[in-house]
Design an enzyme around this catalytic site. Sequence first.
Site, mmCIF file in Angstrom:
data_model
loop_
_atom_site.group_PDB
_atom_site.id
_atom_site.type_symbol
_atom_site.label_atom_id
_atom_site.label_comp_id
_atom_site.label_asym_id
_atom_site.label_seq_id
_atom_site.Cartn_x
_atom_site.Cartn_y
_atom_site.Cartn_z
ATOM 1 N N SER A 157 7.036 -26.563 -64.788
ATOM 2 C CA SER A 157 7.544 -27.002 -66.086
ATOM 3 C C SER A 157 7.751 -28.509 -66.199
ATOM 4 C CB SER A 157 8.870 -26.297 -66.391
ATOM 5 O OG SER A 157 9.878 -26.684 -65.459
ATOM 6 N N ASN A 181 4.206 -25.591 -55.524
ATOM 7 C CA ASN A 181 4.479 -27.000 -55.802
ATOM 8 C C ASN A 181 5.968 -27.338 -55.830
ATOM 9 O OD1 ASN A 181 4.080 -29.738 -57.302
ATOM 10 N ND2 ASN A 181 5.292 -28.483 -58.721
ATOM 11 N N SER A 203 3.732 -33.605 -48.497
ATOM 12 C CA SER A 203 4.150 -34.939 -48.914
ATOM 13 C C SER A 203 3.662 -35.984 -47.928
ATOM 14 C CB SER A 203 5.675 -35.014 -49.006
ATOM 15 O OG SER A 203 6.109 -36.349 -49.198
ATOM 16 N N TYR A 231 13.581 -33.007 -45.702
ATOM 17 C CA TYR A 231 12.424 -32.925 -46.602
ATOM 18 C C TYR A 231 11.119 -33.008 -45.819
ATOM 19 C CZ TYR A 231 9.324 -34.218 -50.492
ATOM 20 O OH TYR A 231 8.299 -34.280 -51.408
ATOM 21 N N LYS A 235 8.320 -30.098 -45.221
ATOM 22 C CA LYS A 235 6.998 -30.385 -45.773
ATOM 23 C C LYS A 235 5.926 -30.423 -44.686
ATOM 24 C CE LYS A 235 7.624 -30.822 -50.255
ATOM 25 N NZ LYS A 235 6.851 -30.054 -51.255
ATOM 26 N N ILE A 269 4.630 -40.740 -56.555
ATOM 27 C CA ILE A 269 4.145 -40.298 -57.857
ATOM 28 C C ILE A 269 5.268 -40.462 -58.871
ATOM 29 C CG2 ILE A 269 3.147 -38.384 -59.177
ATOM 30 C CD1 ILE A 269 1.353 -39.276 -56.876
#
Length: 242
Positions: A13, A78, A130, A142, A146, A175
């Site tokens: 979303s 994702n 990532s 993280y 990942k 990004i």
Amino acid sequence: MTEQLCAVVTGGSAGIGAAITQQLLEDGHKVISLARRAADFTHDNLISYEVDLADRAQTAAVAAEIAAKYDVTLLVNNAGVIRPDLIEDVKLEDLDYLTQLHLGAMITLIQAFLPAMKAKKFGRIVNMSSRAIVGLATRTNYAGTKAAIISMSRTWALELGQHGITVNVIAPGPIVTDMFTEVIPEDSDKARALANSIPVKRLGQSDDIARATAFFLDKKNSFVTGQTLFVCGGTSLGSISL
């Protein structure tokens, strides 16, 4: 005309997930978004489920419901969050949270949709890692989870290739999304300095990731599996500092 397939995109979303969702809709597919909130865009082929993928029971229930209604053959895992901290401040409860969100939910969804993929002898799975896996301060939990995505994806590529199912990974660099601008405002000296430190001299956009994802999901691209593609502007070649 492109054959319409059914895709599930987690975190579909907003940010990168929204760009992937819109790319797949443009390609003529039915897309099911799994996210904590509904998308702020609509489409006749878009279905949204509001779900907290960090909740194991919620994820399992939604996965079972979707698998009973649709033959999902495209899956993009994702959804993710960062939870940054220097090692002195890292919280194990954050590790638990990210392990479920980044790894547990992915396993649950793949298990739910594999029967349809195997029955059709076709499937495409793309998992989002990532650039942080090669090292970035404050990313202990993280980067750890990942990085595990890559190892798991290589394992699944070996197991599922015989069924016509490919499993690949994308590792984005910086990004510009809402998650990024919460840390670094887009029109700031820090953002400009970061862009200047990147070999291609710009920050990435969500569409950069969406196009790479579309390549891995393409039915014709059946000879690429178990691979990790860094879409990072060259930042995986050296160190960056956020």
